[in-house]
Design a protein around this motif. Structure first.
Motif, mmCIF file in Angstrom:
data_model
loop_
_atom_site.group_PDB
_atom_site.id
_atom_site.type_symbol
_atom_site.label_atom_id
_atom_site.label_comp_id
_atom_site.label_asym_id
_atom_site.label_seq_id
_atom_site.Cartn_x
_atom_site.Cartn_y
_atom_site.Cartn_z
ATOM 1 N N ASN A 197 -51.295 41.531 23.072
ATOM 2 C CA ASN A 197 -51.847 40.220 22.704
ATOM 3 C C ASN A 197 -53.277 40.033 23.176
ATOM 4 O O ASN A 197 -53.977 39.153 22.708
ATOM 5 C CB ASN A 197 -50.995 39.087 23.283
ATOM 6 C CG ASN A 197 -49.698 38.896 22.534
ATOM 7 O OD1 ASN A 197 -49.337 39.697 21.678
ATOM 8 N ND2 ASN A 197 -48.975 37.843 22.858
ATOM 9 N N ARG A 198 -53.701 40.867 24.132
ATOM 10 C CA ARG A 198 -55.066 40.785 24.673
ATOM 11 C C ARG A 198 -55.400 39.369 25.125
ATOM 12 O O ARG A 198 -56.298 38.714 24.588
ATOM 13 C CB ARG A 198 -56.112 41.284 23.659
ATOM 14 C CG ARG A 198 -55.817 42.605 22.971
ATOM 15 C CD ARG A 198 -55.433 43.754 23.874
ATOM 16 N NE ARG A 198 -56.408 44.084 24.862
ATOM 17 C CZ ARG A 198 -56.129 44.119 26.181
ATOM 18 N NH1 ARG A 198 -54.906 43.838 26.641
ATOM 19 N NH2 ARG A 198 -57.048 44.450 27.031
ATOM 20 N N CYS A 231 -57.545 35.655 21.245
ATOM 21 C CA CYS A 231 -56.784 35.323 20.032
ATOM 22 C C CYS A 231 -56.027 33.999 20.239
ATOM 23 O O CYS A 231 -55.360 33.803 21.251
ATOM 24 C CB CYS A 231 -55.815 36.471 19.751
ATOM 25 S SG CYS A 231 -54.604 36.133 18.454
ATOM 26 N N THR A 232 -56.139 33.100 19.268
ATOM 27 C CA THR A 232 -55.524 31.774 19.394
ATOM 28 C C THR A 232 -54.000 31.865 19.540
ATOM 29 O O THR A 232 -53.405 31.212 20.409
ATOM 30 C CB THR A 232 -55.896 30.911 18.169
ATOM 31 O OG1 THR A 232 -57.326 30.877 18.060
ATOM 32 C CG2 THR A 232 -55.362 29.489 18.302
ATOM 33 N N ALA A 233 -53.352 32.659 18.699
ATOM 34 C CA ALA A 233 -51.892 32.787 18.772
ATOM 35 C C ALA A 233 -51.475 33.378 20.120
ATOM 36 O O ALA A 233 -50.444 32.979 20.691
ATOM 37 C CB ALA A 233 -51.380 33.655 17.619
ATOM 38 N N SER A 234 -52.256 34.294 20.637
ATOM 39 C CA SER A 234 -51.949 34.877 21.952
ATOM 40 C C SER A 234 -52.018 33.807 23.039
ATOM 41 O O SER A 234 -51.236 33.830 24.001
ATOM 42 C CB SER A 234 -52.940 35.996 22.276
ATOM 43 O OG SER A 234 -52.882 37.009 21.303
#
Lengths: 380, 380
Positions: B240-241, B267-270
């Motif tokens: 997911n970084r 990343c927004t979802a992460s």
């Protein structure tokens, strides 16, 4: 050596937000025209909810630094078709957004103290990336200043020095909405070759052209060009932070060395989403988005008394008529109070009397209202 | 100035993969003990499939550079409780993995030509991050070399110079599996304060302690410490970084300026997945994983005739007994041919006779087989 602890010199030259001038006023829902984004959700089938552990075991684990092999291979195919240059998967590097890719390219190709010539007005973060690596960005007024390929070359040549390591340009153009003509790109590429300079070609809006054609730079200077591309812009996935670079294999390998230590890799699920978009619903989505964006760009430009954009999702109006003794900060403050956020011209180079707006960053009705407020202030 | 186009000097000092010695042999399914990862899937409810556009409209768009405000606030709460230091959301910066956070911290705090002292053996990428910014990493043998807080301080002091800008240490320790005692950390922090050095404290394995206790560095030197944390390691989300830094507000603000231009944001979802893990199922998952990892670490260490790890997910065996005239590359080649990938000691500092293995990187049965092959080769 100064007393520690101190900050690196780069920090002094950087702002934390390139949009520091814009803050929403209390009570008003802001219309965020200052960010390059889209109100559209990504294609169905390419959203995070569509990637299940049952189908993709290990999808939350690391990928290789350079990206999923299937994604690199698919891009190499597409890039070969798009440019006519046979492109191998080893020439493709998946990055945590085009931003991370371009920053790593600077890190790999530009030494501290060297200069990068930026075709201006320029995408703000490229200047920051150059500064972050303790090199010097040099704005070269281009899209607002010249009318021919010869003049374009002369502008770059005038600002070239012994310290120049690379040039940067972007087309379709952020922020002016113009598309660079083939003759300009050909002449500039020939000039860069004659001066032995790297070319950073930012083509993240390549799918959004409303007049003329997008001309990729790689075929014009294959040994010197690193092209940056974005799934964010192509398929409405800015938050996924996934893009890619394409260039000569030995350069891509050098940039990979920097990437390894700067962010290791792009998000795995974002890479799956990118692959799905390329393989399936992405092209349809982009085609529909392009028609829609073209309409919105035309409407916004008409309301502001500007030429229609040829590409990208931006307009860059000159706003002198709306400035009082407070200058641009005054206008930004007033607009913010009215709920309209735009990006200040000086973040794009020497443009104290311009602002940038993104005509896709909010729902069309919101954008229309924001543009109306701006147009009224400009006396259009 | 050399003739262009050339690469930045940093590239010459970096390898593209820190694991370049390890390649799977044809026909064998490799056992990838060389990467710091987990075979476990992330907690249910915290996987990408759990975040739907219907519930999170705009979840594929940009967040603020510093991260989702709710995530920063939640971490500030946790960090206040964990350290006893009142920590504001402005002291928390969400980054595209702890890697990206630490690299940006180097970019913000270390000028070209300055040095960073690395407690060795060290996490490989920190040396690369320092090199990427044209600064100099200096290995300070520590975890394998000293037995007391005084010796630890003496080791660092011996290698300090006028060019030293920062020190880096990590605990629970990658690669040795040790946990740094409180007295060492207290003495080292006092020393760093007395020498006015930044402290980069890498605590990404803080949830994985099997003996003793994890001691956070921030309370020992709050004005100088930038602590790095990872959702990757805590909740099995390496791909997911997403990680974060915590530090003094003015330092976090400086690092944010670098981040803006290096990768813009995580990343927004992460970030949504991280917030969900913190709010719900993450702690249970980590508790269960910790028990499981502890067992696996004990089994692997017994098979190799080593002390059980006190924390992290690694062992760092000395392998001199298995080396012939080909040295470490010969051993790595042989192991690779048998399908076992381990990380070469020299990527962790001056360790030509060590290898690192991660005992959680593959299914437990695979790890057991890999460890058996290595043990046999070592003659254990």
């Amino acid at each position: 050596m100064p007393t520690h602890p101190h900050f690196a010199p780069a920090v002094q030259t950087l702002r934390s937000s390139v949009y520091a001038g814009a803050r929403p006023a209390a009570g008003l829902t802001p219309i965020p025209l200052h960010i390059g984004d889209t109100w559209m959700e990504p294609p169905a089938g390419c959203r995070m909810e569509d990637f299940r552990v049952a189908d993709h075991p290990g999808m939350h684990r690391y990928t290789a630094v350079a990206g999923l092999p299937a994604l690199r291979a698919r891009i190499a195919e597409l890039e070969s078709a798009r440019t006519g240059l046979e492109t191998a998967p080893e020439q493709v590097l998946i990055t945590a957004g085009a931003t991370a890719g371009l920053a790593a390219a600077v890190g790999a190709l530009v030494a501290p103290g060297e200069q990068v010539l930026l075709g201006a007005p320029h995408w703000p973060l490229i200047a920051g990336a150059v500064r972050a690596f303790n090199a010097e960005p040099v704005s070269v007024p281009l899209m607002t200043a010249v009318d021919s390929a010869e003049e374009a070359v002369a502008c770059f040549e005038r600002l070239r020095s012994k310290r120049t390591a690379a040039v940067y340009w972007n087309t379709p153009h952020n922020p002016t909405g113009r598309v660079m003509p083939r003759e300009w790109l050909a002449a500039l590429s020939d000039w860069a070759k004659s001066r032995d300079l790297w070319i950073l070609s930012d083509e993240v809006y390549e799918d959004y052209v409303y007049a003329g054609e997008h001309v990729p730079t790689r075929p014009l200077a294959p040994e010197l060009t690193i092209a940056a591309h974005s799934f964010s812009k192509a398929y409405g996935m800015t938050g996924n932070r996934c893009g890619y670079l394409v260039g000569p294999g030995r350069v891509i390998e050098a940039i990979e060395r920097i990437i390894t230590n700067l962010h290791y890799s792009a998000c795995t699920a974002s890479q799956l989403a990118a692959l799905k978009a390329l393989d399936g619903p992405g092209q349809d989505w982009a085609t529909r988005a392009c028609i829609r964006y073209s309409d919105l760009g035309r409407q916004a430009s008409e309301a502001l008394g500007l030429s229609a954009p040829e590409g990208s999702t931006f307009l860059f109006p000159e706003v002198s008529s709306a400035l009082d003794e407070r200058g641009l900060p005054g206008l930004l403050t007033d607009l913010t109070e009215q709920g309209v956020l735009v990006a200040p011209g000086p973040t794009f180079g020497p443009y104290p009397n311009h602002v940038r707006l993104c005509f896709t960053a909010a729902e069309p009705e919101q954008v229309r209202r924001g543009v109306e407020i701006l147009a009224k202030r400009l006396g259009v």
